[in-house]
Design a protein around this motif. Structure first.
Motif, PDB file in Angstrom:
ATOM      1  N   LEU A   1      81.481  44.226  87.366  1.00 19.54           N
ATOM      2  CA  LEU A   1      80.089  44.019  86.974  1.00 19.54           C
ATOM      3  C   LEU A   1      79.257  45.141  87.582  1.00 19.54           C
ATOM      4  N   ALA A   2      78.841  46.059  86.762  1.00 17.75           N
ATOM      5  CA  ALA A   2      78.036  47.180  87.237  1.00 17.75           C
ATOM      6  C   ALA A   2      76.673  46.692  87.706  1.00 17.75           C
ATOM      7  N   ASP A   3      76.170  47.296  88.788  1.00 16.22           N
ATOM      8  CA  ASP A   3      74.844  46.951  89.337  1.00 16.22           C
ATOM      9  C   ASP A   3      74.727  45.460  89.641  1.00 16.22           C
ATOM     10  N   ALA A   4      75.797  44.854  90.130  1.00 14.71           N
ATOM     11  CA  ALA A   4      75.771  43.415  90.408  1.00 14.71           C
ATOM     12  C   ALA A   4      74.717  43.071  91.456  1.00 14.71           C
ATOM     13  N   GLY A   5      74.595  43.913  92.474  1.00 12.73           N
ATOM     14  CA  GLY A   5      73.598  43.652  93.512  1.00 12.73           C
ATOM     15  C   GLY A   5      72.178  43.673  92.961  1.00 12.73           C
ATOM     16  N   LYS A   6      71.894  44.659  92.110  1.00 11.63           N
ATOM     17  CA  LYS A   6      70.565  44.753  91.492  1.00 11.63           C
ATOM     18  C   LYS A   6      70.289  43.535  90.612  1.00 11.63           C
ATOM     19  N   LEU A   7      71.284  43.116  89.833  1.00  8.26           N
ATOM     20  CA  LEU A   7      71.107  41.955  88.965  1.00  8.26           C
ATOM     21  C   LEU A   7      70.855  40.686  89.782  1.00  8.26           C
ATOM     22  N   ALA A   8      71.582  40.529  90.884  1.00 10.74           N
ATOM     23  CA  ALA A   8      71.394  39.348  91.732  1.00 10.74           C
ATOM     24  C   ALA A   8      69.989  39.317  92.308  1.00 10.74           C
ATOM     25  N   HIS A   9      69.523  40.464  92.784  1.00  8.06           N
ATOM     26  CA  HIS A   9      68.187  40.508  93.381  1.00  8.06           C
ATOM     27  C   HIS A   9      67.105  40.261  92.338  1.00  8.06           C
ATOM     28  N   GLU A  10      67.308  40.768  91.141  1.00 11.87           N
ATOM     29  CA  GLU A  10      66.296  40.531  90.091  1.00 11.87           C
ATOM     30  C   GLU A  10      66.151  39.043  89.804  1.00 11.87           C
ATOM     31  N   ARG A  11      67.275  38.330  89.795  1.00  8.24           N
ATOM     32  CA  ARG A  11      67.183  36.888  89.540  1.00  8.24           C
ATOM     33  C   ARG A  11      66.534  36.168  90.710  1.00  8.24           C
ATOM     34  N   LEU A  12      66.782  36.619  91.934  1.00 13.29           N
ATOM     35  CA  LEU A  12      66.128  35.998  93.088  1.00 13.29           C
ATOM     36  C   LEU A  12      64.648  36.361  93.139  1.00 13.29           C
ATOM     37  N   HIS A  13      64.292  37.544  92.685  1.00  8.78           N
ATOM     38  CA  HIS A  13      62.869  37.895  92.568  1.00  8.78           C
ATOM     39  C   HIS A  13      62.177  36.957  91.587  1.00  8.78           C
TER      40      HIS A  13
END
Length: 850
Positions: free
Chosen positions: A511-523
């Protein structure tokens, strides 16, 4: 930390930090009471790694354990052995890159009037003896004839430094008493030892505020503190004990200890030494094959040759000749020794160099190590896989001590399903069956196995079982798809779990950019909270942006008092302090990326200031952290399910990582089982001088060359159940569930104290039916055992959740001479089981004849 803590280690670190925080608050209160805390764990549990995590958290705080930094923390690490201190210092450096420049060995001249906060100081008994320059001149008893006080231009002693440190209200001194049972003295009538002086204080030196004992057993620490005579003035807050069962389940320790010895009398040194060399060569080949399959660096196994304290040069030379004859490709520098002489030793035509014990593990070119007794206190060498001992039969204690130093796994994890790579072998040429049994008894009774209840096995002359060719492929496919459960963690952090999962998925290119995707959902969660609790957030924003205070005015002349309140706008420093507090609550990473999200389109610094204020205010809302945790769990569950099949295609080490990430939860999590590759099983029962072949049965998933599996160690009820199940129509295969690893069916349950434990049912059976191949869990477990009722509760809960994945889930016990069975796929049976805290009552109410 450079190492990821196992769940049992993380729990122990969290518990220890809470106790040390209480101890600090206790000392800083008006009572100024001194206290002690203990951490105990068996050999190989990683006590130094846990200590590194605790010290890091004291110095810098920890989001994982919700601990704020102690700016005045200073650690004094004390033991009675300078070599042990050096080994500990080396291990702390390996475990923590943040501590590397903060580890100080106390040496003369020591020119600091106070110990400096944020440092770990290493001190040993001899440094405080009356002849030591560090303390010379402290008092008459410590002054040597002919010497002046405060020699060598240092105008104070280490005792003065210690007093100044303790009396400084801005500092908190934590004294680590390493192997706390040592150095205490034996009789109350003795002159107080140096350790007692440190703990209790003496002359004008106050007692150490907080003593943190690290030892192998609870009994050792308690005995040490009793001998130190500190009960009257020091409060013992708690002893944090790492569960040895969980240590074994973590994969830190080898599962099997294999003992080999001659079956007849005579001189078999040469024969069994050759066997040991073949063993280490075979294990080397197995590690190379594993490394090639997993695309990893291979482990280079070590053979330890243990000799008497006064070895015969001729005998040692002969042994080296045998080793080189059996292992001709062994390199010239591959043999070394750790004798107390610390210099190269000559044996016949062989010159064997010295290597310090702490270097052996990293010096992978050394493949054969000559040693005497237990080598060194605190020494561990996880790549030591085989020991050949030339010690005489009376030295079972020395052999056991050395084995205790060899039980850690080379990769700090279990190689799933592979007993050969999860074992250590001890070959005893000078022992017979009777004396070898003494070693077995010592192993089963000492710290490293705590009585055999951990799942660790001691095997005598086992045979390797491999996948049974008679078992249909459909059984193996079903086995991999069966559900099992992880053991919940006490101190799970859902956001950390999600972050770890995101890093893993991105690293494995799933999963590319998994960290960014996780943070966007927490934002998105934080944005939603801002809208949902707008009024509460407005109040919180005001609290962050203002500082409230009060003034009391009085008129002495008229005896009047007037109370007033005031507010001031918070400056940047106050806002940053509020932001840091809030960031610890919602984790610094989420706080940082949310600030960037809020100020993404801004062109001035005020936007970043406002974003910091908003983060601090959101963290003050009681709904914020639970909402973030819930969403983090939801994302992790979603991704683990979505990439479940892809993860199974990864290497074994990566699959183990995902299994650890899955387990980072306060609730049992679903995992799939790993295929067993081999298993070591004893095929003979030794009684005195006679041997008897154990009974065998066909169609076990793992079998010998004849397709059979030994069952002689099963009890009569287990044998009866096994034969009954395999006589049923459609029976295809069976599996004796091992006591650890991901190739074991595991079910989480809570004991009578609410602590989570792991149940591993005795049997899995596979049969062909109308719906194809189905699996059944059948567990014969005595109802009279103290954990029986709680294990039934766990099986009932598991059957409720995953019953549709199994043909049968049954618990069996012998009641009044008959085998009785609880069918836990039936809802009414589960209800009756869950309503009882006594297993016998559950069987009486809900069981039928088996």
């Amino acid at each position: 930390m450079r190492f990821t803590l196992k769940d049992c280690q993380a729990d122990a670190v969290g518990d220890t930090l809470r106790e040390l925080t209480s101890a600090r608050d206790f000392y800083r209160s008006a009572s100024r009471r001194v206290s002690s805390v203990a951490l105990t764990a068996t050999t190989g549990a990683g006590k130094t790694v846990m200590a590194a995590a605790v010290i890091e958290s004291l110095f810098w705080g920890s989001d994982d354990f919700s601990i704020a930094p102690d700016p005045g923390a200073v650690v004094l690490w004390f033991s009675d052995d300078p070599a042990l201190n050096q080994q500990t210092k080396h291990r702390l450096e390996q475990a923590s890159d943040r501590l590397r420049n903060r580890l100080v060995t106390v040496e003369h001249p020591f020119r600091y009037q106070k110990l400096q906060s944020g440092n770990v100081y290493f001190l040993n008994t001899s440094k405080l003896s009356k002849n030591s320059l560090l303390v010379r001149g402290r008092d008459d008893s410590n002054t040597l004839p002919g010497f002046d006080s405060h020699a060598d231009t240092v105008p104070f002693t280490f005792w003065d430094t210690l007093r100044n440190t303790i009396e400084d209200n801005d500092l908190t001194l934590y004294m680590v008493l390493d192997e706390a049972h040592r150095g205490m003295g034996k009789r109350p009538s003795e002159t107080p030892t140096i350790v007692k002086r440190l703990i209790n204080g003496h002359n004008d030196v106050p007692p150490v505020p907080i003593v943190w004992g690290i030892s192998a057993t609870v009994q050792r620490f308690e005995a040490a503190m009793s001998e130190a005579e500190v009960q009257s003035n020091r409060v013992h807050l708690a002893t944090v004990q790492v569960d040895p069962v969980r240590i074994q389940e973590s994969g830190l320790l080898k599962d099997d200890i294999v003992l080999d010895f001659p079956a007849e009398t005579g001189d078999f040194n040469t024969v069994l030494l050759r066997r040991g060399v073949r063993k280490v060569k075979g294990i080397s080949a197995a590690w190379t094959a594993y490394a090639n399959d997993q695309n990893e660096e291979p482990v280079r196994p070590l053979m330890v040759l243990q000799v008497p304290n006064k070895p015969s040069p001729t005998e040692v030379a002969s042994a080296i000749d045998v080793i080189r004859d059996e292992w001709p490709e062994l390199e010239a520098d591959a043999i070394a020794h750790v004798f107390g002489e610390h210099t190269a030793q000559t044996f016949g035509s062989h010159s064997v160099p010295y290597i310090s014990p702490e270097r052996v593990q990293d010096a992978s070119y050394v493949r054969v190590l000559l040693a005497k007794d237990a080598i060194s206190t605190g020494w561990d060498c996880p790549r030591a896989e085989v020991m050949v001992s030339f010690r005489p039969a009376r030295d079972e204690t020395h052999i056991t001590q050395l084995l205790g130093r060899m039980i850690r796994t080379p990769l700090a994890r279990r190689i799933e399903g592979d007993d050969l790579l999860n074992s250590v072998e001890c070959i005893l040429p000078k022992f017979n069956k009777a004396t070898a049994s003494l070693v077995l008894e010592r192993i089963m009774g000492n710290d490293l196995t705590t009585g055999g209840g951990t799942g660790q096995r001691v095997l005598v002359d086992p045979q390797v079982m491999t996948p049974n060719q008679a078992v249909p492929d459909e059984v193996w496919e079903l086995f991999q798809a069966l559900p099992a459960e992880t053991l919940p963690r006490k101190h799970a952090n859902p956001i950390k779990r999600l972050t770890s999962l995101a890093h893993a998925l991105a690293a494995d290119r799933l999963l590319a950019d998994a960290g960014k995707l996780a943070h966007e959902r927490l934002h998105g969660v934080l944005n939603g909270l801002s809208a949902q609790y707008a009024n509460d957030l407005t109040k919180a924003l005001k609290d962050v942006q203002t500082v409230a205070g009060g003034t009391v005015r009085g008129q002495a002349r008229h005896g009047l008092r007037q109370d007033e309140s005031w507010t001031e706008y918070a400056d940047d420093r106050a806002i940053q302090d509020a932001y840091r507090t809030g960031a610890r609550s919602i984790t610094p990473d989420i706080a940082r990326t949310y600030v960037e999200h809020l100020a993404a389109d801004a062109e001035d610094e005020d936007a970043y200031r406002d974003a910091n204020v908003r983060v601090a205010a959101l963290a003050m809302l009681p709904q914020t952290r639970p909402a973030l945790d819930t969403e983090a769990d939801r994302i992790a569950h979603e991704w683990l399910g979505k990439y479940r099949v892809a993860i199974k295609d990864l290497s074994e080490s990566r699959q183990s990582l995902y299994a650890e990430i899955t387990a980072m939860s306060t609730d049992p999590q679903l995992i799939s089982m790993a295929l067993p590759k081999n298993r070591q099983e004893e095929t003979k029962r030794v009684t005195g001088d006679s041997e008897q072949l154990l009974e065998r049965r066909a169609l076990h998933l793992l079998a010998d060359d004849e397709g059979m599996f030994p069952v002689g160690k099963l009890n009569p009820d287990e044998i009866e159940v096994l034969d009954a199940e395999m006589s049923r129509g459609g029976a295809l295969a069976w599996y004796r569930n091992p006591t650890g690893g991901r190739d074991s069916m595991s079910i989480a349950y809570q004991d009578r104290h609410g602590e989570w434990r792991t149940l591993r049912p005795d049997f899995l059976f596979f049969a062909n039916g109308e719906d194809g191949v189905r699996a059944s869990i059948v567990d014969p477990h005595g109802h009279w055992l103290p954990d029986a009722a709680w294990k039934l509760h766990g099986m009932a809960r598991f059957a409720e959740a995953y019953g549709d994945r199994f043909h049968r889930i049954e618990a069996i016990s012998r009641i009044d001479g008959k085998l009785r069975v609880l069918d836990l796929k039936l809802a009414d049976v589960r209800a009756k089981v869950l309503n009882e805290s006594d297993a016998r009552f559950a069987y009486d109410r809900a069981a039928v004849d088996y």
